[in-house]
Motif scaffolding. Structure first.
Motif, PDB file in Angstrom:
ATOM      1  N   ALA A 243       0.825  -1.211   0.000  1.00  0.00           N
ATOM      2  CA  ALA A 243       0.000   0.000   0.000  1.00  0.00           C
ATOM      3  C   ALA A 243       0.859   1.261   0.000  1.00  0.00           C
ATOM      4  CB  ALA A 243      -0.936  -0.008   1.203  1.00  0.00           C
ATOM      5  N   GLN A 244       1.996   1.185   0.691  1.00  0.00           N
ATOM      6  CA  GLN A 244       2.890   2.355   0.723  1.00  0.00           C
ATOM      7  C   GLN A 244       3.339   2.718  -0.694  1.00  0.00           C
ATOM      8  OE1 GLN A 244       6.070   1.327   3.362  1.00  0.00           O
ATOM      9  NE2 GLN A 244       4.898   1.879   5.193  1.00  0.00           N
ATOM     10  N   ASP A 245       3.590   1.704  -1.482  1.00  0.00           N
ATOM     11  CA  ASP A 245       4.004   1.933  -2.861  1.00  0.00           C
ATOM     12  C   ASP A 245       2.835   2.480  -3.691  1.00  0.00           C
ATOM     13  OD1 ASP A 245       5.834   1.831  -4.973  1.00  0.00           O
ATOM     14  OD2 ASP A 245       4.903  -0.019  -5.697  1.00  0.00           O
ATOM     15  N   TRP A 246       1.659   1.928  -3.469  1.00  0.00           N
ATOM     16  CA  TRP A 246       0.484   2.346  -4.237  1.00  0.00           C
ATOM     17  C   TRP A 246       0.118   3.803  -3.992  1.00  0.00           C
ATOM     18  CZ3 TRP A 246      -3.413  -2.377  -3.715  1.00  0.00           C
ATOM     19  CH2 TRP A 246      -2.855  -3.471  -4.389  1.00  0.00           C
ATOM     20  N   SER A 250      -0.689   7.201  -9.454  1.00  0.00           N
ATOM     21  CA  SER A 250      -1.957   7.800  -9.844  1.00  0.00           C
ATOM     22  C   SER A 250      -3.078   6.852  -9.427  1.00  0.00           C
ATOM     23  CB  SER A 250      -1.987   8.013 -11.362  1.00  0.00           C
ATOM     24  OG  SER A 250      -3.272   7.729 -11.874  1.00  0.00           O
ATOM     25  N   MET A 251      -4.015   7.369  -8.626  1.00  0.00           N
ATOM     26  CA  MET A 251      -5.077   6.506  -8.105  1.00  0.00           C
ATOM     27  C   MET A 251      -5.982   6.008  -9.235  1.00  0.00           C
ATOM     28  SD  MET A 251      -5.664   5.277  -5.177  1.00  0.00           S
ATOM     29  CE  MET A 251      -4.995   6.428  -3.972  1.00  0.00           C
ATOM     30  N   ASP A 252      -6.242   6.874 -10.206  1.00  0.00           N
ATOM     31  CA  ASP A 252      -7.093   6.456 -11.336  1.00  0.00           C
ATOM     32  C   ASP A 252      -6.477   5.265 -12.046  1.00  0.00           C
ATOM     33  OD1 ASP A 252      -9.203   8.274 -11.136  1.00  0.00           O
ATOM     34  OD2 ASP A 252      -7.964   9.855 -12.002  1.00  0.00           O
ATOM     35  N   GLU A 253      -5.170   5.362 -12.281  1.00  0.00           N
ATOM     36  CA  GLU A 253      -4.492   4.285 -13.001  1.00  0.00           C
ATOM     37  C   GLU A 253      -4.487   3.004 -12.169  1.00  0.00           C
ATOM     38  OE1 GLU A 253      -0.725   5.158 -15.122  1.00  0.00           O
ATOM     39  OE2 GLU A 253       0.024   3.398 -14.076  1.00  0.00           O
ATOM     40  N   TRP A 309     -14.044   6.851  -4.762  1.00  0.00           N
ATOM     41  CA  TRP A 309     -12.943   7.693  -5.201  1.00  0.00           C
ATOM     42  C   TRP A 309     -13.426   8.782  -6.152  1.00  0.00           C
ATOM     43  CZ3 TRP A 309      -8.387   9.119  -3.822  1.00  0.00           C
ATOM     44  CH2 TRP A 309      -7.571   9.786  -4.726  1.00  0.00           C
ATOM     45  N   ARG A 310     -14.337   8.400  -7.050  1.00  0.00           N
ATOM     46  CA  ARG A 310     -14.834   9.384  -8.008  1.00  0.00           C
ATOM     47  C   ARG A 310     -15.658  10.462  -7.330  1.00  0.00           C
ATOM     48  NH1 ARG A 310     -16.444   5.202 -11.855  1.00  0.00           N
ATOM     49  NH2 ARG A 310     -14.465   4.623 -12.739  1.00  0.00           N
ATOM     50  N   ARG A 311     -16.403  10.042  -6.313  1.00  0.00           N
ATOM     51  CA  ARG A 311     -17.259  11.014  -5.615  1.00  0.00           C
ATOM     52  C   ARG A 311     -16.442  11.947  -4.746  1.00  0.00           C
ATOM     53  NH1 ARG A 311     -21.009   6.965  -4.674  1.00  0.00           N
ATOM     54  NH2 ARG A 311     -20.118   6.575  -2.629  1.00  0.00           N
ATOM     55  N   PHE A 320      -6.972   4.493   2.074  1.00  0.00           N
ATOM     56  CA  PHE A 320      -7.664   3.960   0.901  1.00  0.00           C
ATOM     57  C   PHE A 320      -6.853   2.838   0.245  1.00  0.00           C
ATOM     58  CE2 PHE A 320      -9.154   4.326  -3.559  1.00  0.00           C
ATOM     59  CZ  PHE A 320     -10.518   4.166  -3.348  1.00  0.00           C
ATOM     60  N   THR A 321      -5.552   3.074   0.052  1.00  0.00           N
ATOM     61  CA  THR A 321      -4.734   2.046  -0.595  1.00  0.00           C
ATOM     62  C   THR A 321      -4.511   0.850   0.330  1.00  0.00           C
ATOM     63  OG1 THR A 321      -2.792   3.320   0.060  1.00  0.00           O
ATOM     64  CG2 THR A 321      -3.484   3.513  -2.230  1.00  0.00           C
ATOM     65  N   GLU A 322      -4.448   1.105   1.654  1.00  0.00           N
ATOM     66  CA  GLU A 322      -4.315  -0.022   2.592  1.00  0.00           C
ATOM     67  C   GLU A 322      -5.518  -0.948   2.485  1.00  0.00           C
ATOM     68  OE1 GLU A 322      -3.603   1.576   6.508  1.00  0.00           O
ATOM     69  OE2 GLU A 322      -1.655   2.402   5.856  1.00  0.00           O
ATOM     70  N   GLU A 323      -6.703  -0.355   2.413  1.00  0.00           N
ATOM     71  CA  GLU A 323      -7.910  -1.189   2.287  1.00  0.00           C
ATOM     72  C   GLU A 323      -7.873  -2.014   1.004  1.00  0.00           C
ATOM     73  OE1 GLU A 323     -10.709   2.022   4.674  1.00  0.00           O
ATOM     74  OE2 GLU A 323     -11.112   1.613   2.554  1.00  0.00           O
ATOM     75  N   LEU A 324      -7.422  -1.366  -0.060  1.00  0.00           N
ATOM     76  CA  LEU A 324      -7.345  -2.074  -1.349  1.00  0.00           C
ATOM     77  C   LEU A 324      -6.388  -3.271  -1.251  1.00  0.00           C
ATOM     78  CD1 LEU A 324      -7.088   0.915  -3.872  1.00  0.00           C
ATOM     79  CD2 LEU A 324      -8.990  -0.687  -3.697  1.00  0.00           C
ATOM     80  N   ALA A 325      -5.210  -3.015  -0.683  1.00  0.00           N
ATOM     81  CA  ALA A 325      -4.186  -4.071  -0.621  1.00  0.00           C
ATOM     82  C   ALA A 325      -4.609  -5.189   0.326  1.00  0.00           C
ATOM     83  CB  ALA A 325      -2.853  -3.470  -0.195  1.00  0.00           C
ATOM     84  N   LEU A 326      -5.245  -4.802   1.456  1.00  0.00           N
ATOM     85  CA  LEU A 326      -5.646  -5.819   2.437  1.00  0.00           C
ATOM     86  C   LEU A 326      -6.746  -6.728   1.872  1.00  0.00           C
ATOM     87  CD1 LEU A 326      -5.446  -3.786   5.775  1.00  0.00           C
ATOM     88  CD2 LEU A 326      -3.879  -5.550   4.919  1.00  0.00           C
ATOM     89  N   ASP A 327      -7.564  -6.177   0.987  1.00  0.00           N
ATOM     90  CA  ASP A 327      -8.574  -7.011   0.323  1.00  0.00           C
ATOM     91  C   ASP A 327      -7.915  -8.167  -0.431  1.00  0.00           C
ATOM     92  OD1 ASP A 327     -10.821  -5.808   1.199  1.00  0.00           O
ATOM     93  OD2 ASP A 327     -11.262  -4.695  -0.641  1.00  0.00           O
ATOM     94  N   TRP A 328      -6.805  -7.868  -1.092  1.00  0.00           N
ATOM     95  CA  TRP A 328      -6.090  -8.922  -1.842  1.00  0.00           C
ATOM     96  C   TRP A 328      -5.372  -9.863  -0.887  1.00  0.00           C
ATOM     97  CZ3 TRP A 328      -5.737  -9.851  -7.211  1.00  0.00           C
ATOM     98  CH2 TRP A 328      -6.459  -8.960  -8.000  1.00  0.00           C
TER      99      TRP A 328
END
Ligand SMILES: [Zn+2]
Length: 338
Positions: A243-246, A250-253, A309-311, A320-328
């Protein structure tokens, strides 16, 4: 080539897939029936701004050759040098997301002046969707009663964000994504080899997006990301570390790439393996112990995140990125192959 250099590059004609729109422009030009305002729109990577720039060059050229700017006359030279007095580029200032009313007022003053050369004036509104209601209204009067010698070219990737009052005063120029074979041919002419052309599907068929991705090293970044996902699934790396790297990306990418990876994995499962595109093949191996239901659940969570994210782009990127990475990472035990 930077966006500014591309804008002033007089040697660049409109792209092949823009020819139908271009022909219409030329016909109107020859018949002296140019509308006062165009609204050029299309998805990212179809070249709406480049089209507008080519049209401006054409309209300000003193001696167009075969329906493109000559590249040699006084008008073309001044445009190329970025110092043509009869063009106004209305766009958000650097680091700003919106076009300010003051900028529109400046534009309105430009429209009121007479042209320096005996041709016409051109106003290009880049990302016309970056005008809020006040800015749009300030421009409206000029759009309604432009001087006879001014042509407006508004550009947007988000047509639905343009006020109806603005849209109704412009001639719509819809730029479409080219057919696959035409896009591939063009990319080949640009020197992109076959495996780079594979990015076309990810880019929604938009050739300029592929060219930009390749120029700014998108494939390498994507490969790193997919490797990280592999390692997360295999439990070889901590989600928080990834997540630190993420956070630096760019969040969109990032979100787009995660969705691409999940869709590829799901397709691979549903078709009983072996169909994953080359980019995700190693990742598919790491995910081989996962059920398609789990992947669908992860995808649902990702789509909700994308909407969040869009909203609200003020979300805390670290969390936000921690949640994304922890999901995986949460899938890592389940993906271990028996
Ligand atoms: Zn010229």
């Amino acid at each position: 080539m930077t966006a500014d250099e591309r804008f002033h590059d007089t040697a660049m004609p409109p792209f092949p897939w823009q020819q139908p729109a271009w022909q219409r422009l030329c016909e109107q030009f020859h018949a002296s029936r140019l509308p006062h305002a165009f609204l050029v729109h299309g998805v990212p990577g179809v070249g709406a701004l480049e089209y507008a720039a080519a049209a401006a060059r054409y309209l300000l050229c003193h001696a167009p050759l075969e329906d493109v700017a000559c590249g040699r006359c006084r008008g073309c030279s001044l445009l190329k040098a970025g110092s043509h007095p009869d063009i106004f580029r209305l766009r958000a200032e650097e680091d700003a997301t919106q076009i300010k009313v003051d900028q529109v007022r400046e534009c309105v003053e430009f429209v009121a002046r007479t042209a320096h050369f005996d041709l016409r004036k051109v106003v290009i509104v880049e990302h016309a969707d970056a005008m809020n209601i006040n800015a749009s209204n300030a421009l409206l009067k000029s759009l309604e009663e432009p001087g006879a010698d001014t042509v407006f070219i508004l550009v947007t990737q988000r047509l639905s964000a343009i006020l109806p009052t603005i849209r109704s005063r412009c001639q719509s120029v819809a730029l479409q994504v080219p057919p696959l074979d035409e896009a591939q041919r063009w990319l080949q002419e640009q020197g992109l080899d076959q495996d780079k052309q594979g990015l076309l599907a990810q880019a929604g068929g938009a050739p300029l997006l592929v060219r930009q991705w390749v120029q700014d090293d998108f494939p390498a970044r994507q490969a790193t990301l997919f490797e990280q996902l592999s390692h997360l699934l295999e439990g070889r790396v901590e989600g928080l570390r990834v997540a630190q790297d993420w956070q630096k990306q760019s969040m969109d990418e990032l979100l787009q790439n995660l969705l691409f990876a999940l869709d590829a994995l799901i397709r691979d499962k549903l078709s009983h393996a072996g169909t994953a595109p080359p980019e995700t093949r190693a990742l598919a191996q790491s995910a081989s112990g996962l059920s398609v239901q789990l992947l669908f659940k992860l995808r649902d969570r990702l789509v909700v995140k994308m909407q969040q994210w869009r909203r609200n782009s003020n979300l805390n990127p670290a969390m936000f990125t921690e949640e994304l990475a922890l999901d995986w990472q949460a899938l890592s035990r389940r993906s271990a192959r028996a």
